[in-house]
Structures are given as C-alpha cells and as structure tokens.
Design a protein around this motif. Sequence first.
Motif, PDB file in Angstrom:
ATOM      1  N   THR A 106     -21.953 -48.705   1.040  1.00  0.00           N
ATOM      2  CA  THR A 106     -22.124 -48.716   2.482  1.00  0.00           C
ATOM      3  C   THR A 106     -22.937 -47.491   2.876  1.00  0.00           C
ATOM      4  O   THR A 106     -22.717 -46.398   2.340  1.00  0.00           O
ATOM      5  CB  THR A 106     -20.765 -48.684   3.200  1.00  0.00           C
ATOM      6  N   PRO A 107     -23.870 -47.654   3.790  1.00  0.00           N
ATOM      7  CA  PRO A 107     -24.686 -46.507   4.175  1.00  0.00           C
ATOM      8  C   PRO A 107     -23.848 -45.464   4.920  1.00  0.00           C
ATOM      9  O   PRO A 107     -22.892 -45.808   5.620  1.00  0.00           O
ATOM     10  CB  PRO A 107     -25.758 -47.104   5.087  1.00  0.00           C
ATOM     11  N   ARG A 108     -24.230 -44.225   4.772  1.00  0.00           N
ATOM     12  CA  ARG A 108     -23.493 -43.136   5.401  1.00  0.00           C
ATOM     13  C   ARG A 108     -23.773 -43.151   6.898  1.00  0.00           C
ATOM     14  O   ARG A 108     -24.916 -43.258   7.327  1.00  0.00           O
ATOM     15  CB  ARG A 108     -23.950 -41.800   4.818  1.00  0.00           C
ATOM     16  N   ARG A 109     -22.711 -43.028   7.672  1.00  0.00           N
ATOM     17  CA  ARG A 109     -22.862 -42.950   9.120  1.00  0.00           C
ATOM     18  C   ARG A 109     -22.921 -41.488   9.510  1.00  0.00           C
ATOM     19  O   ARG A 109     -22.006 -40.731   9.202  1.00  0.00           O
ATOM     20  CB  ARG A 109     -21.687 -43.628   9.815  1.00  0.00           C
ATOM     21  N   ARG A 110     -23.984 -41.116  10.196  1.00  0.00           N
ATOM     22  CA  ARG A 110     -24.122 -39.735  10.613  1.00  0.00           C
ATOM     23  C   ARG A 110     -23.091 -39.427  11.682  1.00  0.00           C
ATOM     24  O   ARG A 110     -22.849 -40.224  12.591  1.00  0.00           O
ATOM     25  CB  ARG A 110     -25.517 -39.479  11.152  1.00  0.00           C
ATOM     26  N   SER A 111     -22.501 -38.266  11.585  1.00  0.00           N
ATOM     27  CA  SER A 111     -21.503 -37.867  12.572  1.00  0.00           C
ATOM     28  C   SER A 111     -22.026 -36.666  13.350  1.00  0.00           C
ATOM     29  O   SER A 111     -22.945 -35.975  12.916  1.00  0.00           O
ATOM     30  CB  SER A 111     -20.180 -37.531  11.888  1.00  0.00           C
ATOM     31  N   ARG A 112     -21.439 -36.425  14.515  1.00  0.00           N
ATOM     32  CA  ARG A 112     -21.829 -35.291  15.333  1.00  0.00           C
ATOM     33  C   ARG A 112     -20.656 -34.351  15.441  1.00  0.00           C
ATOM     34  O   ARG A 112     -19.503 -34.779  15.502  1.00  0.00           O
ATOM     35  CB  ARG A 112     -22.224 -35.770  16.724  1.00  0.00           C
TER      36      ARG A 112
END
Length: 141
Positions: A106-112
């Motif tokens: 699964t692609p990495r989801r960028r977090s803030r």
Amino acid sequence: MTRIYLAHGVVLNDAELEWRTARSGGPGGQHVNTTSSKVELRWNIAESAALTPDQRRRLLERLSSQLTTEGILRIQGSRHRSQHRNRQDVLQRLRTRVAAALAIPTPRRRSRPSRGARQRRLHDKRTRADIKRNRRPPRPE
C-alpha cells in the motif's frame, strides 16, 4: 491430481511440483541414518500454468535471489524427523514466500504534524535561541 492452494488465488496442480527426498544430516541416531526424511520441493515459476502473466512477472522479480537461472524455486526442509512433517513445512514456506511476493504494497500516506507539535517545535526553538543569546557577551553601548 491434488490441488494446492497458495496465496492470492493461485491454485497449483501437484504435477507442477517436483518432490525429492534424501537422508537428513545432523544428529538423530540410527533413525536418521536409515530414512529419507529431508524433503526438497522444486517449482518452475517461469513455466507454471497456474499463474497469470502479471503474477509470474512479480514472482520472478521479487524472488529472483531465490531462483535458479531457469526460474525454478527450490525449498528444502529437514527441521522435523518425519518426511510427512517436512513436506508440510516446505509447503507452508512456499505459501508464505508466494504470499509475500504477490502482495501489493500500500502506498505511504503522507501525514502532517499536528498543531500542538508545531507549537511545541516553535516554542523549543525560541527557548534554544534565548539560551544561546544569553551566552553572548553583552554589547558595549
């Protein structure tokens, strides 16, 4: 003809697998010296009819370090004293390797950073700046 269920919908016919047995090395007394309990499984991924072209490409790519030059996956098992348990062990290891190789990451989801984290960072920066400023000698007027 036996069907073997692997991961991600791959179903092999037993005819695609080549089983070999041999005498297992190591300790074990007289029993080991007389029985062929070590098991070797060979599966030709490059010519398997159970795989789609995409699955074949993914397996050949991800298992390349474990394959022979002809695209044959070879797994040996001699953990147990009985041939039957070694066969089960080798089949389970085949299933695990195929599942890992066919899994689509699964692609990495960028977090803030959270608001509080940003505020803490800025506060710490100000604190460090004040400490460094107080270390300087006073300016002459």
